[in-house]
Every structure is written in C-alpha cells, then in structure tokens.
Scaffold this active site. Structure first.
Site, PDB file in Angstrom:
ATOM      1  N   ASP A 449       1.304  -1.486  -0.722  1.00 42.34           N
ATOM      2  CA  ASP A 449       0.937  -2.254  -1.916  1.00 42.34           C
ATOM      3  C   ASP A 449      -0.386  -2.961  -1.647  1.00 42.34           C
ATOM      4  OD1 ASP A 449       2.103  -3.408  -4.603  1.00 42.34           O
ATOM      5  OD2 ASP A 449       1.152  -5.084  -3.535  1.00 42.34           O
ATOM      6  N   ASN A 457      -8.692  -7.312  -9.999  1.00 40.04           N
ATOM      7  CA  ASN A 457      -8.893  -6.753 -11.336  1.00 40.04           C
ATOM      8  C   ASN A 457      -9.434  -7.808 -12.293  1.00 40.04           C
ATOM      9  OD1 ASN A 457      -8.467  -4.024 -11.403  1.00 40.04           O
ATOM     10  ND2 ASN A 457      -6.299  -4.140 -11.902  1.00 40.04           N
ATOM     11  N   ASP A 466      -9.845   0.495 -10.362  1.00 38.43           N
ATOM     12  CA  ASP A 466      -9.505   1.932 -10.225  1.00 38.43           C
ATOM     13  C   ASP A 466     -10.188   2.544  -9.004  1.00 38.43           C
ATOM     14  OD1 ASP A 466      -7.922   1.805 -12.448  1.00 38.43           O
ATOM     15  OD2 ASP A 466      -9.384   2.758 -13.813  1.00 38.43           O
ATOM     16  N   THR A 480      -2.067  11.832   6.183  1.00 40.32           N
ATOM     17  CA  THR A 480      -0.743  12.458   6.059  1.00 40.32           C
ATOM     18  C   THR A 480      -0.834  13.964   6.318  1.00 40.32           C
ATOM     19  OG1 THR A 480      -1.106  12.599   3.661  1.00 40.32           O
ATOM     20  CG2 THR A 480       0.218  10.759   4.474  1.00 40.32           C
ATOM     21  N   GLU A 492      -0.412  -0.620  -8.370  1.00 35.20           N
ATOM     22  CA  GLU A 492      -1.122  -0.624  -7.093  1.00 35.20           C
ATOM     23  C   GLU A 492      -0.205  -0.302  -5.925  1.00 35.20           C
ATOM     24  OE1 GLU A 492       0.109  -4.954  -7.863  1.00 35.20           O
ATOM     25  OE2 GLU A 492      -0.393  -3.139  -8.980  1.00 35.20           O
TER      26      GLU A 492
END
Length: 577
Positions: A449, A457, A466, A480, A492
């Site tokens: 998070d 924002n 964004d 990953t 988020e």
C-alpha cells in the site's frame, strides 16, 4: 463349351462373350483391307487399319454362316484407328487377314474390354478342333482353324458380344514381347495401388491421431478408388471372383457409385460447403443421393442404361467439384487451392478417358489409363490439401486463442499499471491455495500500500498520483517471476500471489520492491522533488484456511507495517506474536 457359349467379359462396364476362328481364305470373301505382314524382325503388330466388322443385331449368325456369302461379303472396313462400336447390344464379328499361315511364337492380344489372348500356333495346329484360350480371371474363349490346303492368306474371325461400350484394340505380339508388355502393365498397377494404399494408410493414422473426420472420409474415398480400379483392371475377377463375370461387372459399377458418394461426403467436410457455399452444398447432397441410387441399381438395371448413367455422372462430377472449390477458394479458404488442383488434374484425366471411352478420340493406352493416372496424382494432392487444412485450422485456433487472451487481458488487466486487476485476484487466489494444498508446496501472499497516497493526490493532483501508481507497478513487475501473479488490488493497494515461495523469501522480494520504490525521485512539479514510500504485509499459506482468511492475514500484516511507522514490511507470523 458350345460355339455360342459366353466366354469373355469386360471387367468394368460390360459383360462380353467372344469366339475366335482361323480359316484358309479359300472359303472367304475377297479381302477389302490389306493383309497383315509379320516381318521376322518385328516384335509387335498393331491391327488398326487391318480389321473388318460385321454387326449381328439379333445374335443369330454362326461361324458357318459368316464364312460364306452373303454374310462374308457384308464385312466393312473398321477404318484406320482402333475399332469403336459405342454402346451396343449387337454381336460384332471381326475379321482380319494374315499373309501366310499363322506363325509360331506369336499371340493375338485383344485389349480393353476383353484383356484376352490366343496363340496363333494353336489356331493353325488344331485345324478343325476347338481351341480353348484362357486369360486372367478364368475367362475363356473357343477358336477353330480350317486349313485350305494351300499357302495363301489365312483369315482370323472373332465374335464379340457386349452389353455396354465396345472398343476393340487388337495387337499381335511375339510371346516375349507379350510377357514384357504384361510385366510393364503389372508394374504400373503396382505403382498405382502402392500410392493409393500408402495415402490411405497414412491418412488413416492421422485420423486416429487427430480425430478429424475429413481424414476418415478421405480414406474411404481412397478405398473406393482402389476397389473400382481393381475391377477396371480385371484384378477383381482374376483374384477375388474367378469365373463370376456378371457379379464382377456389377460390383465394379457399385464401387464406382461408392466413389461418387465418398467424394461428395469428403468435399462437404473438407470445404465446409454448408457454411462456405450453401447452394452448392445442396447440389452435392443431390449428387450423393444420385450415387446411392446408382449403387442400388448396379445389381438390377440393364447394363447399357447403367453405362450411360454412370458415364454422365462420372464426367460431370469433377467439374461440379472444381466449381465448388473455386467458389470456396475465392471466399478465402486457402486449402481449397490444393483441392482445386487435385480435381483439375483428375478432371482432365476423366475427360480424356470419357472421350476415349466414347470414341471421340482414338484409343490409346495412355488415354484409357488417364483416369487412373489422374486419380493417383489427385490422391497425393488431396493429402497435401488435408495437411494444409490442418495448418490453417491450427492457425485459426491460435488466432482465436490470441483473441481470447486479449479479451481476457481487457477483462483482467488494470489499464494504468498493466498488472492483473482485483477481479483476476479473486478468481486466482482460491485455485492457487488448492494447488498448494494438493502438491504440498508453499504459497505466499504479499500486500502493498502506497504511504500517504491521498495526501500526495490532494497536493499534486491525480495525474501525478497515477504516475506514482504506474511506477510502483513497474517495480513490482521487475521483481516478480513469470509464475507469480502481480495485481492491483484496489486504489493504491497492490497484491502478489507467489506460488512455491515461502513467507521469508516473499518478504525478501517485498523488501527489494520497497527499497527500489523508496529510492526513486518523483518531480510532480518543476523544482519539486518528492520520494514516496510503500508499506508491505505478507502471509504464508497454512493448510485448512479459507481464501478470505489468507487475505486477512496479509492485510493485518500490512496494517502492522503502517502502525510501525510506514515504509516497512511485516510477515504475518511474526506480526501475530
């Protein structure tokens, strides 16, 4: 066997009988065609141009009547080519003249439809006695010789009866030349049947492998061709039905009807005419129905009628299927081009055979076998067509799978980050837990998070926000594996499903993402540099828990990371203590 007994048979379309006689010309009418000269250095002598014909519509005359006037004077020259009598029910008498006595070491070969021989020596030496000539399939005929007591020309008589088309290619061979001719003929048949069997068995194997019925219909079509040409070449009568001439002829017609049926069924499946050419699909169905009707009539109807009907349908079939192939090809079905080429070659062979059979063009061995040669080439090209069809269908399936994957991406991908979305996460978490349970492999879940994202924002705007989320998505994707599932869980918040990975190793991956993201400097407005951090919570799957419990554990670990001052990572086991 009596003088009027049935002795010869046409192995494809006609049932025939014939007698051959030789007699000194002392009891013959004067020859209206030249006598056949047999030079000592020749191995073969074509009798075209040396033959005279006499029709006996009522089958009433005997050899004794034909030898003398007035019938002996009614023979007419057959002309320069092979005698062609068309479709006829009449008995036909044939006469030709030899210069001198019939020589030793020569045979008279009567070609299609009789495929029979008699030794000239036997005709000469057995004067006044019956000579039994034999040929493959237990066919036989009787012949007599009547010496004239001098060394003048001899005349050879033959009587033929047909219930269909009658063409009489007649040739004199030395015995060695005849054996060579038979060997070449047998070799040609071997090549043909080898090609047909190889194509049939190969595609039968492909049918069992691919379970595509087009291959099965092709194999059935090949076997129909095989059976028909066994009859056409006289091999059915020779090996399978010795002595049963009538049954052989009708079976051969029946096999021809199977060609019509299987060709139509194969065409409908291969070209998908029901979808690609519905009008022609109905025409092909009518064609198949005609084949079924003719197949039934093969055992009952009159031969001359059947000959005409089969000739019409057999000549029309290739041109119908060629037209269908052109239509389907022009509508974008690529494999139809091989099918079109195959049936074009087959159609040329069929047309050549039909013109030869009907007497429009002169009889030649190549013309007579053009139908068979065309079918061999067709069998190979149709096999190529099937292979190309499979290639096209696989390509279409791959394109469909690609379209399906693209559609799934639209449904399960987050447009901003390129990661999977929450819908995909909810669909995937349960199956991965079940797989870990079944295989006994570890499974970890990591939740991330962005810290103080609402404040960012509010201060810099959603466009800059964004960019933060997109960059975090890039960092997650970079750390990953292909087997992991990185998702934007909502707003988020992000999640990573990590199969075969322990909680400790998942924490290591999370820490690398946290450090990479922390070290990146954003410039939300000119002159303003900002670093954003992320908090992480992780949990390792334990047998027996539910998907929601698994998510709650990772979420709790994330909460504890936030409570610990943010920009940190916690593993659920440690946090629960």
């Amino acid at each position: 066997m009596g003088l009027h007994g049935r002795v010869l048979q046409f192995p494809v379309i006609v049932l025939a009988a014939g007698w051959i006689f030789a007699t000194g010309c002392g009891i013959c009418a004067a020859a209206s065609v030249p006598s056949v000269q047999i030079p000592p250095d020749r191995q073969k002598r074509d009798l075209s141009g040396y033959v005279e014909l006499l029709r006996d519509p009522e089958h009433a005359w005997t050899i004794s009547e034909v030898l003398f006037p007035p019938l002996s004077q009614q023979f007419k020259p057959a002309g320069p080519g092979v005698p062609h009598l068309g479709i006829t029910d009449a008995a036909v008498w044939v006469r030709f003249h030899l210069a001198g006595a019939p020589p030793d070491g020569w045979v008279l070969k009567v070609g299609w439809p009789y495929l029979a021989t008699v030794k000239l020596r036997d005709l000469r030496q057995n004067s006044g006695l019956r000579v039994i000539g034999r040929s493959p399939g237990e066919r036989s005929f009787s012949a007599w010789a009547f010496p004239a007591g001098n060394d003048t020309d001899w005349s050879v008589y033959a009587r033929f009866v047909s219930q269909g088309m009658l063409t009489l290619p007649m040739t004199l061979y030395t015995e060695d030349a005849h054996l060579k001719h038979q060997r070449v003929r047998s070799m040609g048949y071997g090549v043909y049947y080898g090609i047909i069997l190889a194509m049939a068995l190969y595609n039968l194997f492909l049918f069992f492998s691919l379970r595509d019925r087009a291959y099965l219909y092709y194999v059935l079509y090949m076997f129909a061709l095989l059976l028909y040409f066994l009859g056409l070449n006289g091999l059915t009568l020779e090996y399978l039905l010795p002595g049963r001439r009538a049954m052989d002829s009708r079976l051969t017609l029946f096999f021809l009807s199977l060609i019509f049926i299987t060709a139509g069924v194969f065409t409908r499946k291969f070209l998908a005419t029901k979808k690609n050419a519905p009008v022609f699909d109905r025409i092909i169905l009518a064609f198949i129905l005609n084949g079924l009707v003719l197949g039934g009539l093969s055992f009952f109807a009159r031969f001359s009628l059947l000959s005409a009907l089969f000739s019409i349908l057999g000549t029309a079939a290739p041109f119908l299927l060629i037209t269908v192939a052109v239509v389907v090809w022009r509508r974008g079905f690529g494999p139809a081009r091989y099918y079109l080429l195959a049936w074009t070659i087959y159609g040329i062979g069929t047309l050549n055979f039909a013109l030869t059979y009907s007497g429009v063009i002169g009889f030649t061995t190549l013309g007579f076998h053009s139908y068979q040669i065309g079918s061999a080439v067709e069998s190979i090209l149709l096999s190529f067509a099937l292979a190309d069809r499979i290639r096209v269908l696989r390509q279409e399936r791959e394109e469909a799978r690609g379209s399906e994957r693209r559609a799934m991406d639209l449904a399960f991908r987050d447009a901003l980050t390129g990661l999977y979305n929450s819908r995909f996460f909810r669909a995937q978490i349960g199956p991965e837990m079940q797989r870990a349970q079944n295989l006994g492999h570890p499974l970890s879940l990591v939740m991330l998070d962005v810290d103080d994202f609402k404040q960012f924002n509010d201060e810099y705007g959603h466009i800059q926000g964004d960019q933060v989320l997109a960059h975090l998505g890039d960092r997650i994707r970079a750390q990953t594996r292909d087997s992991d599932y990185a998702c934007r869980y909502g707003g988020e918040e992000f999640a990573m499903i990590m199969p075969t990975m322990t909680g400790a190793r998942a924490m290591e991956v999370g820490q690398r993402i946290r450090r990479d993201f922390e070290n990146y400097v954003f410039v939300p407005r000119p002159g303003r540099k900002v670093q954003v951090t992320v908090s992480i919570g992780a949990a390792e799957y334990q047998s027996g828990i539910l998907p929601q419990d698994f998510v709650d554990r990772a979420d709790h670990a994330l909460y504890w990371s936030k409570a610990a001052g943010k920009n940190t990572a916690r593993l659920w086991q440690a946090a629960s203590k």
